[in-house]
Write a protein that holds these residues in place. Structure first.
Motif, PDB file in Angstrom:
ATOM      1  N   PRO A 309     -33.296 -28.818  12.475  1.00  0.00           N
ATOM      2  CA  PRO A 309     -34.167 -27.800  11.866  1.00  0.00           C
ATOM      3  C   PRO A 309     -33.431 -26.531  11.447  1.00  0.00           C
ATOM      4  CG  PRO A 309     -35.216 -28.750  13.791  1.00  0.00           C
ATOM      5  CD  PRO A 309     -33.799 -29.280  13.774  1.00  0.00           C
ATOM      6  N   LEU A 310     -32.317 -26.244  12.096  1.00  0.00           N
ATOM      7  CA  LEU A 310     -31.556 -25.039  11.750  1.00  0.00           C
ATOM      8  C   LEU A 310     -30.921 -25.141  10.365  1.00  0.00           C
ATOM      9  CD1 LEU A 310     -29.832 -24.217  15.170  1.00  0.00           C
ATOM     10  CD2 LEU A 310     -31.854 -23.129  14.157  1.00  0.00           C
ATOM     11  N   SER A 327     -32.776  -9.377   6.477  1.00  0.00           N
ATOM     12  CA  SER A 327     -33.500 -10.617   6.777  1.00  0.00           C
ATOM     13  C   SER A 327     -32.917 -11.265   8.003  1.00  0.00           C
ATOM     14  CB  SER A 327     -33.420 -11.560   5.584  1.00  0.00           C
ATOM     15  OG  SER A 327     -33.919 -12.826   5.915  1.00  0.00           O
ATOM     16  N   ASP A 328     -33.778 -11.957   8.760  1.00  0.00           N
ATOM     17  CA  ASP A 328     -33.304 -12.700   9.923  1.00  0.00           C
ATOM     18  C   ASP A 328     -32.863 -14.117   9.544  1.00  0.00           C
ATOM     19  OD1 ASP A 328     -33.840 -10.618  11.638  1.00  0.00           O
ATOM     20  OD2 ASP A 328     -35.922 -11.243  11.969  1.00  0.00           O
ATOM     21  N   VAL A 329     -33.026 -14.512   8.289  1.00  0.00           N
ATOM     22  CA  VAL A 329     -32.659 -15.852   7.859  1.00  0.00           C
ATOM     23  C   VAL A 329     -31.161 -16.065   7.965  1.00  0.00           C
ATOM     24  CG1 VAL A 329     -32.664 -17.476   5.962  1.00  0.00           C
ATOM     25  CG2 VAL A 329     -34.638 -16.011   6.325  1.00  0.00           C
TER      26      VAL A 329
END
Length: 329
Positions: A309-310, A327-329
């Protein structure tokens, strides 16, 4: 995994039978995996239409291109993609043709000329026309074949593709798989005039073909491919075929009633039509070979890992994903 090298026998009686049998049994095995929950979301089965993919792709060379539709497993397999990697794609595994990210409706394999299935009705024609034109501009002597359904012949982007292909003599073969229904709507309720008339209006030679007979489709496609290679431009083939199964496996639960041809639906099965051209021993040998390939394909798919999923945002952009500041992305 199986070897996806193009088989030199694909255009023979045995080769055509092997292809239609492979596609039929692949689809039946895929339906089983939908029912077991191993394929999430369902599929659009190609059962009944195998002769079209088999005949068209047998006329193409390894460097030629194809684009397909939401009902595209048959196109992908007939052009030479690995059944094991295709099954892994349907089950969402990292060993799939597109690492499990394309799934049933977006499978592609550039290595054998498959530019991808497409869920947008009519879009495959535009992609194939542009790709064939670009390859020819680069000096590559390729032909593109594009598959679409009867529901696409009223779509503007397909008609624009006809116009461009005719004007510029693009080496593309337009293949309409007319199975009588656009989802649940009958062709006669949706198409004014004729399907072949759409192409003829642009000066494109058009023919209606028995889409249940692999040999008939192959013969018509060979003529179309020869025209394209000679620089004479596009050809349109209306392959009249039959969808034996549901528009989508969702119908297996809801049991929609919209067909008027249920009684004689399976009277002309492309697997039986082509199989009758072989002796019994040869046909049995091919059947056994196909089952072994698909046993291996299912085992390979179900034994492969799911994506991490990462990595969900990987491959969104050719140059990689650039997060916005903060952003935390």
């Amino acid at each position: 995994m199986t070897d996806s090298t193009v088989d030199s026998t694909v255009g023979t009686a045995v080769g055509l039978y092997r292809t239609v049998r492979l596609v039929r049994r692949f689809e039946e095995r895929a339906v089983e995996l939908v029912r077991s929950g191993d394929i999430v979301g369902g599929i659009h089965p190609y059962i009944g239409q195998e002769a079209v993919a088999a005949g068209v792709c047998a006329a193409l060379g390894p460097d030629d291109l194809v684009t397909g539709t939401h009902r595209g497993h048959g196109h992908v397999l007939a052009k030479g993609a690995d059944p094991a990697r295709m099954m892994a794609e349907l089950t969402g595994r990292v060993t799939g043709l597109n690492q499990g990210r394309g799934g049933s409706m977006h499978a592609a394999d550039f290595g054998v000329g498959i530019l991808g299935a497409n869920a947008i009705v009519g879009a495959s024609g535009a992609i194939a026309t542009g790709a064939a034109w670009a390859r020819r501009r680069l000096g590559a002597p390729v032909v593109a074949a594009t598959f679409f359904g009867d529901g696409a012949v009223n779509e503007g982007m397909l008609l624009e593709s006809f116009n461009l292909a005719a004007l510029w003599r693009v080496p593309v073969v337009f293949v309409c798989e007319n199975n009588g229904y656009a989802t649940t709507m009958r062709v006669e309720d949706a198409v004014a005039g004729s399907i072949t008339g759409r192409a003829e209006a642009f000066g494109i030679p058009a023919a209606t073909v028995d889409g249940q007979d692999p040999a008939a489709v192959l013969a018509a496609t060979r003529d179309a491919v020869a025209r394209a290679r000679a620089g004479e431009g596009p050809t349109f083939l209306e392959c009249r075929t039959r969808r034996f199964d549901a528009h989508h496996t969702f119908e297996h639960k809801v049991r929609l009633r919209y067909r008027t041809d249920e009684a004689d639906l399976r009277t002309r099965d492309p697997v039986d039509i082509q199989g009758a051209r072989l002796d019994g021993t040869t046909r049995s040998e091919v059947d056994s070979e196909v089952e072994a390939v698909l046993d291996e394909a299912v085992a390979f798919a179900l034994g492969s890992p799911f994506p991490d999923p990462l990595t969900a945002l990987d491959h969104l952009y050719a140059s990689g994903l650039t997060p916005r500041p903060g952003s935390d992305v």
